[in-house]
Design a protein around this motif. Structure first.
Motif, PDB file in Angstrom:
ATOM      1  N   ASN A  84       1.312  -0.946  -0.211  1.00 45.63           N
ATOM      2  CA  ASN A  84       0.016   0.161  -0.148  1.00 45.63           C
ATOM      3  C   ASN A  84       0.938   1.214   0.069  1.00 45.63           C
ATOM      4  O   ASN A  84       0.408   2.148   0.649  1.00 45.63           O
ATOM      5  CB  ASN A  84      -1.106  -0.088   1.094  1.00 45.63           C
ATOM      6  CG  ASN A  84      -2.046  -1.259   1.423  1.00 45.63           C
ATOM      7  OD1 ASN A  84      -3.179  -1.103  -0.051  1.00 45.63           O
ATOM      8  ND2 ASN A  84      -2.108  -1.378   2.346  1.00 45.63           N
ATOM      9  N   THR A 109       3.123   4.528  -2.020  1.00 45.62           N
ATOM     10  CA  THR A 109       2.806   5.009  -3.391  1.00 45.62           C
ATOM     11  C   THR A 109       4.889   5.669  -3.308  1.00 45.62           C
ATOM     12  O   THR A 109       5.046   5.520  -2.199  1.00 45.62           O
ATOM     13  CB  THR A 109       2.270   6.032  -3.443  1.00 45.62           C
ATOM     14  OG1 THR A 109       2.279   6.784  -2.355  1.00 45.62           O
ATOM     15  CG2 THR A 109       1.164   5.545  -2.711  1.00 45.62           C
ATOM     16  N   GLU A 110       4.565   6.500  -4.091  1.00 45.92           N
ATOM     17  CA  GLU A 110       5.736   6.901  -4.735  1.00 45.92           C
ATOM     18  C   GLU A 110       6.279   8.283  -3.403  1.00 45.92           C
ATOM     19  O   GLU A 110       7.339   8.701  -2.992  1.00 45.92           O
ATOM     20  CB  GLU A 110       6.524   7.875  -5.923  1.00 45.92           C
ATOM     21  CG  GLU A 110       7.005   6.698  -7.133  1.00 45.92           C
ATOM     22  CD  GLU A 110       7.752   6.021  -7.234  1.00 45.92           C
ATOM     23  OE1 GLU A 110       8.556   6.957  -6.561  1.00 45.92           O
ATOM     24  OE2 GLU A 110       8.220   5.527  -7.613  1.00 45.92           O
ATOM     25  N   GLU A 111       5.374   8.812  -3.169  1.00 46.87           N
ATOM     26  CA  GLU A 111       5.369   9.680  -2.094  1.00 46.87           C
ATOM     27  C   GLU A 111       5.246   9.193  -0.626  1.00 46.87           C
ATOM     28  O   GLU A 111       5.703  10.504   0.013  1.00 46.87           O
ATOM     29  CB  GLU A 111       3.805  10.410  -1.937  1.00 46.87           C
ATOM     30  CG  GLU A 111       3.318  11.401  -3.443  1.00 46.87           C
ATOM     31  CD  GLU A 111       2.853  10.703  -4.364  1.00 46.87           C
ATOM     32  OE1 GLU A 111       2.585   9.455  -4.211  1.00 46.87           O
ATOM     33  OE2 GLU A 111       3.479  11.139  -5.782  1.00 46.87           O
ATOM     34  N   ASP A 112       5.013   7.876  -0.621  1.00 47.47           N
ATOM     35  CA  ASP A 112       5.597   7.739   0.887  1.00 47.47           C
ATOM     36  C   ASP A 112       7.511   6.680   0.834  1.00 47.47           C
ATOM     37  O   ASP A 112       7.612   6.886   2.266  1.00 47.47           O
ATOM     38  CB  ASP A 112       4.308   6.159   1.218  1.00 47.47           C
ATOM     39  CG  ASP A 112       3.393   6.338   1.094  1.00 47.47           C
ATOM     40  OD1 ASP A 112       2.693   7.021   1.590  1.00 47.47           O
ATOM     41  OD2 ASP A 112       2.627   5.853   0.330  1.00 47.47           O
TER      42      ASP A 112
END
Length: 330
Positions: free
Chosen positions: A184, A186-189
């Motif tokens: 779960n 994303t690149e933003e994480d």
């Protein structure tokens, strides 16, 4: 202690578990049996099917697998988010991690995020007599004292130092369940990205020391570096490895990787022979669990004789050369 399972967070090198992970699996298996809980290995990474299989072979009842390109290399925020979500879903009682560079970072982040008690660099983990609590044992004051620490939160986290336990044996026929979970992410994480990665293998000198069934160690009783050859020659004759006390390693008589003690290597060989070692507590706590300990020292009051199974009061310069010749002539 809450009614949950025992988790081991897997650390790997290439396609195999790290040595320290194998050691932790051994203790975790022991605890899970005593508490009648399941041993769950948690493998977070990328293209990690082989590691998952290894985790089962080394004792896991179940393996939780998270496989994501974003998790190819360790990243503090990404790994913490994934594991925090898994903890919320499965609610383990005890989480054990290697006290490696990444493991220490990971455990600290997890502790802060989940409000869970943490004991770092444990040298032992044992149950209380009534099995309602866990005693986390760790060295303090540079290994001169061992502390019994308890965690008051329901869930517990512990990092374990290298050499604390004997490696878990492989069982190629062991049956285990694989539970696949999505990251779960994303690149933003992932706020930091790895530009380059250089693999670093375990120092071969240290690897030899940790895996040797026979260790011959030297202390300041050898007098100087010109006599270090006695340690190496006796170790060679016995097919073992050389070891050293902290002062000897600090003085440069031998490679630093040969230091035995709580701030060096904690080892448990079948035979440990101490040459000219007085027996400082820091050193004793790094080798006291050896199956057979033999001490050779010219001081009959040397503290090491209290730990040794066999003590020989003799001058190492007179006794050891004859012993080497005797072994070679057998």
């Amino acid at each position: 202690m809450k009614n949950g399972n025992i988790w081991v967070i897997i650390e790997s090198y290439g396609d195999t578990l790290s040595r320290i992970t194998k050691e932790i699996m051994s203790k975790a298996k022991e605890l899970s049996k005593e508490l009648e809980r399941e041993l769950i290995a948690v493998e977070i990474g990328y293209n990690n099917d082989n590691i998952v299989k290894e985790s089962g072979i080394y004792g896991a009842d179940k393996v939780i697998q998270v496989d994501d390109k974003l998790l190819e290399h360790y990243n503090t925020l990404a790994f913490t988010k994934v594991l925090a979500n898994l903890i919320e879903k499965y609610d383990p009682a005890l989480i054990m991690l290697p006290a490696s560079v990444n493991g220490r970072d990971f455990a600290g982040r997890l502790c802060a995020k989940n409000g869970t008690g943490l004991v770092a660099d444990c040298s032992d983990i044992v149950l209380t007599e009534d099995k309602t609590d866990i005693k986390f044992i760790r060295p303090t004051f540079d290994g001169k004292l061992y502390s019994d620490i308890r965690i008051t939160s329901d869930r517990m986290i512990a990092t374990v130092g290298k050499g604390a336990f004997v490696c878990q044996h492989r069982d190629e026929n062991k049956e285990f369940e694989i539970i696949k979970e999505d990251s779960n992410l994303t690149e933003e994480d992932v706020l930091t990205h790895l530009i380059d990665f250089e693999k670093s293998d375990l120092n071969p000198i240290l690897e030899t020391l940790l895996s040797s069934k026979v260790v011959v160690a030297g202390g300041r009783g050898l007098g100087g570096p010109e006599n270090w050859h006695l340690v190496e020659e006796l170790a060679d004759a016995l097919g073992g490895s050389a070891g050293a006390t902290k002062p000897v390693a600090d003085l440069g008589w031998c490679p630093k990787e040969l230091q035995v003690g709580v701030t060096g290597a904690v080892i448990k060989p079948d035979v440990y022979i101490a040459l000219g070692i007085s027996g400082a507590i820091q050193h004793i706590n790094g080798m006291k669990d050896s199956v057979l300990i033999i001490a050779i020292n010219n001081d009959p009051e040397a503290p090491i004789f209290k730990t040794a199974h066999y003590g020989i009061v003799a001058d190492v310069f007179e006794f050891v050369p004859g012993l080497i010749d005797k072994i070679k002539n057998q």
